[in-house]
Design a protein around this motif. Structure first.
Motif, PDB file in Angstrom:
ATOM      1  N   GLY A   1      -4.105  -6.583  -1.344  1.00 32.24           N
ATOM      2  CA  GLY A   1      -5.345  -6.641  -2.109  1.00 32.24           C
ATOM      3  C   GLY A   1      -5.254  -7.377  -3.421  1.00 32.24           C
ATOM      4  O   GLY A   1      -5.978  -7.062  -4.368  1.00 32.24           O
ATOM      5  N   SER A   2      -4.363  -8.367  -3.505  1.00 29.25           N
ATOM      6  CA  SER A   2      -4.225  -9.176  -4.719  1.00 29.25           C
ATOM      7  C   SER A   2      -3.755 -10.561  -4.320  1.00 29.25           C
ATOM      8  O   SER A   2      -3.424 -10.813  -3.156  1.00 29.25           O
ATOM      9  N   GLY A   3      -3.705 -11.460  -5.300  1.00 28.43           N
ATOM     10  CA  GLY A   3      -3.270 -12.816  -5.034  1.00 28.43           C
ATOM     11  C   GLY A   3      -1.761 -12.924  -4.880  1.00 28.43           C
ATOM     12  O   GLY A   3      -1.014 -11.968  -5.084  1.00 28.43           O
TER      13      GLY A   3
ATOM     14  N   ALA B   1     -11.951  -7.604  -6.823  1.00 26.16           N
ATOM     15  CA  ALA B   1     -12.451  -6.341  -7.379  1.00 26.16           C
ATOM     16  C   ALA B   1     -11.357  -5.303  -7.564  1.00 26.16           C
ATOM     17  O   ALA B   1     -11.554  -4.113  -7.286  1.00 26.16           O
ATOM     18  N   GLY B   2     -10.188  -5.742  -8.023  1.00 20.43           N
ATOM     19  CA  GLY B   2      -9.109  -4.802  -8.300  1.00 20.43           C
ATOM     20  C   GLY B   2      -8.640  -4.025  -7.089  1.00 20.43           C
ATOM     21  O   GLY B   2      -8.266  -2.857  -7.191  1.00 20.43           O
ATOM     22  N   GLY B   3      -8.638  -4.680  -5.929  1.00 20.91           N
ATOM     23  CA  GLY B   3      -8.168  -4.045  -4.704  1.00 20.91           C
ATOM     24  C   GLY B   3      -9.256  -3.415  -3.859  1.00 20.91           C
ATOM     25  O   GLY B   3      -9.013  -3.002  -2.723  1.00 20.91           O
ATOM     26  N   ILE B   4     -10.486  -3.354  -4.382  1.00 20.01           N
ATOM     27  CA  ILE B   4     -11.582  -2.707  -3.648  1.00 20.01           C
ATOM     28  C   ILE B   4     -11.980  -3.526  -2.425  1.00 20.01           C
ATOM     29  O   ILE B   4     -12.274  -2.970  -1.359  1.00 20.01           O
ATOM     30  N   THR B   5     -11.984  -4.856  -2.553  1.00 20.37           N
ATOM     31  CA  THR B   5     -12.348  -5.715  -1.410  1.00 20.37           C
ATOM     32  C   THR B   5     -11.439  -5.444  -0.223  1.00 20.37           C
ATOM     33  O   THR B   5     -11.899  -5.258   0.916  1.00 20.37           O
ATOM     34  N   GLN B   6     -10.144  -5.416  -0.462  1.00 19.48           N
ATOM     35  CA  GLN B   6      -9.182  -5.158   0.615  1.00 19.48           C
ATOM     36  C   GLN B   6      -9.333  -3.746   1.163  1.00 19.48           C
ATOM     37  O   GLN B   6      -9.284  -3.518   2.375  1.00 19.48           O
ATOM     38  N   ALA B   7      -9.511  -2.760   0.265  1.00 21.90           N
ATOM     39  CA  ALA B   7      -9.632  -1.367   0.706  1.00 21.90           C
ATOM     40  C   ALA B   7     -10.872  -1.175   1.579  1.00 21.90           C
ATOM     41  O   ALA B   7     -10.822  -0.468   2.606  1.00 21.90           O
TER      42      ALA B   7
ATOM     43  N   SER C   1      -2.382  -1.931  14.431  1.00 21.40           N
ATOM     44  CA  SER C   1      -1.935  -3.322  14.304  1.00 21.40           C
ATOM     45  C   SER C   1      -2.166  -3.886  12.912  1.00 21.40           C
ATOM     46  O   SER C   1      -1.738  -5.002  12.622  1.00 21.40           O
ATOM     47  N   THR C   2      -2.842  -3.116  12.049  1.00 23.39           N
ATOM     48  CA  THR C   2      -3.154  -3.598  10.703  1.00 23.39           C
ATOM     49  C   THR C   2      -2.967  -2.467   9.691  1.00 23.39           C
ATOM     50  O   THR C   2      -3.447  -1.356   9.903  1.00 23.39           O
ATOM     51  N   PHE C   3      -2.243  -2.763   8.635  1.00 18.70           N
ATOM     52  CA  PHE C   3      -2.188  -1.867   7.489  1.00 18.70           C
ATOM     53  C   PHE C   3      -1.945  -2.709   6.247  1.00 18.70           C
ATOM     54  O   PHE C   3      -1.905  -3.942   6.324  1.00 18.70           O
ATOM     55  N   GLY C   4      -1.846  -2.083   5.100  1.00 11.43           N
ATOM     56  CA  GLY C   4      -1.697  -2.889   3.899  1.00 11.43           C
ATOM     57  C   GLY C   4      -1.140  -2.107   2.736  1.00 11.43           C
ATOM     58  O   GLY C   4      -1.012  -0.875   2.787  1.00 11.43           O
ATOM     59  N   ILE C   5      -0.790  -2.832   1.695  1.00  8.15           N
ATOM     60  CA  ILE C   5      -0.417  -2.205   0.428  1.00  8.15           C
ATOM     61  C   ILE C   5      -1.683  -2.122  -0.412  1.00  8.15           C
ATOM     62  O   ILE C   5      -2.334  -3.137  -0.679  1.00  8.15           O
ATOM     63  N   VAL C   6      -2.076  -0.912  -0.755  1.00  4.52           N
ATOM     64  CA  VAL C   6      -3.341  -0.703  -1.453  1.00  4.52           C
ATOM     65  C   VAL C   6      -3.078  -0.402  -2.929  1.00  4.52           C
ATOM     66  O   VAL C   6      -2.006   0.069  -3.309  1.00  4.52           O
ATOM     67  N   HIS C   7      -4.054  -0.693  -3.760  1.00 12.44           N
ATOM     68  CA  HIS C   7      -3.911  -0.474  -5.196  1.00 12.44           C
ATOM     69  C   HIS C   7      -3.902   1.021  -5.508  1.00 12.44           C
ATOM     70  O   HIS C   7      -4.736   1.775  -4.990  1.00 12.44           O
ATOM     71  N   ASN C   8      -2.989   1.431  -6.368  1.00  8.94           N
ATOM     72  CA  ASN C   8      -2.922   2.847  -6.708  1.00  8.94           C
ATOM     73  C   ASN C   8      -4.123   3.307  -7.537  1.00  8.94           C
ATOM     74  O   ASN C   8      -4.384   4.504  -7.652  1.00  8.94           O
TER      75      ASN C   8
END
Length: 346
Positions: A42-44, A78-84, A96-103
């Motif tokens: 969720g970041s660049g 949006a500080g990780g909100i888009t990805q979440a 098949s999909t997971f991610g590192i999410v913003h704390n």
């Protein structure tokens, strides 16, 4: 529409997870063999979340049954909100999909931030790669030998983000007296200013980065880590006899508010999948994560890159999320007010 969380506590849900039977393991291997697992970040490229996400992507595949190909996809916004939001509502729920999410997603949910379309309690949590501690690095020109010394004015540099917010929170909640000098482009610039005497400190600096960037100054005793800012002492900082924030704060509402704010550091680099991932595949991903963090090649790369790894299982960090969302209303409201005043954008 977000449905209500189906378990009384995270621990109750986790307790229902049983070890994989051999038949289930065969099914999991058949699913992942020849398949691709996508890691959403969720970041660049180049930031902390990206570095940890890519570190995991290079090693976890060989520990997942069937050894799938692992690919990375950056999804900043949006500080990780888009990805979440994507992970929660759009990503396939088949493992098949997971991610590192913003704390900070827990804080966003507490604040009922606009555009959030998730409930952090319902993600399929896999593991956390680091429990973080924030620090105050102070010039050795400043003699801090007692609790009272922290209440005198100390001139510190700020480069934005946590280096601005954390000292403001410490001033408001812990009775400290940091005077901020803004405008520095980076923590490295503040370090140089500390050497010349322009400022005497830098606060809100993650220990995982400070021990690398300030290695020279720490070695020459130009700079000293003078405060461990977390809900539990960092073992390395504890061995260095660095004062621990919670030992300096009296019991009361201010301390409870600070604990809620700092609870996000407990799960500093967390990984999760969408809700409703099949239980056998989720168990396989969790097992793969735990095997990976003990893998010699993984550990060698993290050591070489300087990426701190203090791994946790979901049951070790989910209670912190549960406690934050279930904190007394007065504490939650005050925490959000303090964060807003310190410059946090919800």
């Amino acid at each position: 529409m977000i449905q209500k969380f189906g378990c009384a506590t995270f621990g109750a849900c986790l307790a229902t997870m049983l070890p994989l039977s051999s038949a289930a393991a065969d099914t999991v291997e058949a699913f992942y063999k020849g398949n691709t697992v996508s890691i959403l970040i969720g970041s660049g490229v180049g930031g902390g979340y990206d570095l940890y996400g890519r570190l995991l992507s290079r090693h976890i595949g060989r520990h997942i049954p069937g050894s799938p190909t692992v690919v990375v996809r950056n999804m900043p916004g949006a500080g990780g909100i888009t990805q979440a939001n994507n992970l929660y509502n759009i990503a396939p729920r088949d493992g098949s999909t997971f991610g590192i999410v913003h704390n900070t997603l827990t804080i966003n949910q507490l604040a009922e931030s606009k555009n959030i379309k998730f409930d952090v309690r319902k993600f399929s949590w896999i593991g956390n790669l680091n429990v973080m501690s924030t620090t105050c690095a102070i010039s050795t020109r400043e003699k801090l030998t007692s609790r009272e010394d922290f209440s005198r004015e100390i001139l510190i540099g700020a480069s934005g983000g946590s280096t601005s917010m954390i000292p403001k929170l410490l001033n408001s909640l812990a009775g400290m007296n940091f005077k901020l000098v803004h405008g520095y482009k980076s923590t490295g610039n503040v370090l140089l200013a500390m050497e010349t005497g322009e400022v005497n400190g830098l606060c809100g600096w993650g220990w995982d980065g400070a021990k690398i960037l300030a290695k020279d100054q720490l070695g020459r005793n130009v700079v000293k880590i003078q405060l461990d800012i977390a809900n539990a002492p960092h073992p390395e900082l504890q061995s260095m006899k660095v004062p621990f924030l919670m030992d300096l704060m009296p019991e009361g509402e201010n301390k409870e508010v600070m604990k809620l704010i700092l609870s996000t550091q407990v799960y500093g680099r967390p990984f999760a999948g969408p809700p409703e991932v099949p239980s056998d595949r989720l168990a396989a991903l969790r097992s793969a994560f735990q095997a990976m963090v003990k893998d010699k090649d993984f550990l060698a790369e993290s050591d070489k890159s300087g990426q701190e790894v203090r791994p946790q299982k979901p049951e070790e960090f989910l209670p912190a999320i549960d406690a934050a969302l279930g904190a007394p209303e007065k504490v939650r409201t005050r925490a959000l007010e303090e964060l807003k005043n310190a410059g946090f954008t919800f």
